[in-house]
Scaffold this active site. Structure first.
Site, PDB file in Angstrom:
ATOM      1  CB  SER A  41      -0.951   0.019   1.198  1.00 28.32           C
ATOM      2  OG  SER A  41      -0.240   0.158   2.412  1.00 28.32           O
ATOM      3  CE  LYS A 114      -3.066   2.482   4.680  1.00 25.35           C
ATOM      4  NZ  LYS A 114      -2.861   1.521   3.563  1.00 25.35           N
TER       5      LYS A 114
END
Length: 226
Positions: A41, A114
């Site tokens: 990701s 993230k």
């Protein structure tokens, strides 16, 4: 003249081990913790299998800023059920020691990594006429996005509450980030209280060693007055 008497090795070793464990625990608690990257990701900023060092000091004593890459606890079951470990007794013991001294994250808590796109008070929109994210009315260039990905395949317009952040993976086409959790208890936002710290650099493998840069355009966006 008197000299300090040397103790026997058998008596010194337990003290050395205990001291090392205490020092490591303090470092983990306040300064640095290490994490393993299990997914794509954050490609190509981080690769699957990378080990990263996370600065815990940043979350304890300074503000989390736009553009930083952060590690945080799963805010509301983003990762689903915790995977079942099939490790044998010795491996479990080694992992437990790794957790206690700060070399490994606690397996009872699930973590994500993230990039911070919006902080408290920000308005984040996808997308402007150029197809870029817009933060507080400013178009953002994101050179760290995975090649071939758009800034986002879905459209959204959110206002980030105080005490929260809006996060997105650099591999936008392979990241179930804030965009996919707008129906959860925090509407896709991550509470600052769940942030473990800022990811500073990769430590392993050695040929991947690098400091993780902050998104330049994001760091320049002024805060809204309201």
């Amino acid at each position: 003249m008197r000299f300090l008497a040397k103790g026997s090795l058998a008596r010194e070793i337990p003290g050395i081990v205990i001291g090392a464990l205490v020092l490591s625990f303090i470092i983990k608690l306040v300064f640095v913790q290490f994490f393993y990257i299990p997914s794509g990701s954050m490609q190509n900023t981080l690769a699957i299998g990378d080990r990263i060092a996370v600065n815990r000091f940043a979350s304890h004593f300074s503000d989390i800023k736009r553009g930083e890459v952060v590690v945080f606890k799963d805010p509301d079951n983003w990762l689903g059920a915790e995977p079942i470990s099939n490790s044998n007794g010795l491996v479990k013991f080694i992992k437990r020691v790794g957790v206690d001294v700060g070399l490994l994250p606690n397996p009872s808590t699930q973590y994500l990594i993230k990039r911070v796109i919006g902080v408290g008070g920000d308005k984040v929109v996808c997308c402007d006429k150029s197809g870029n994210l817009e933060v507080n009315g400013q178009s953002i260039k994101e050179p760290y996005i995975f090649p071939g990905n758009k800034p986002s395949d879905s459209t959204f317009s959110v206002k980030v509450p105080k005490g929260f952040i809006w996060v997105m993976g650099d591999h936008r086409g392979d990241s179930a980030d804030s965009r996919f959790h707008t129906e959860d208890i925090h509407h896709g936002m991550v509470p600052l209280s769940d942030v473990t710290g800022r990811a500073v650099f990769t430590v392993w493998p050695l040929n991947h060693f690098k400091f993780l840069p902050v998104g330049h355009d994001l760091s320049k966006v002024p805060h809204l007055n309201n």
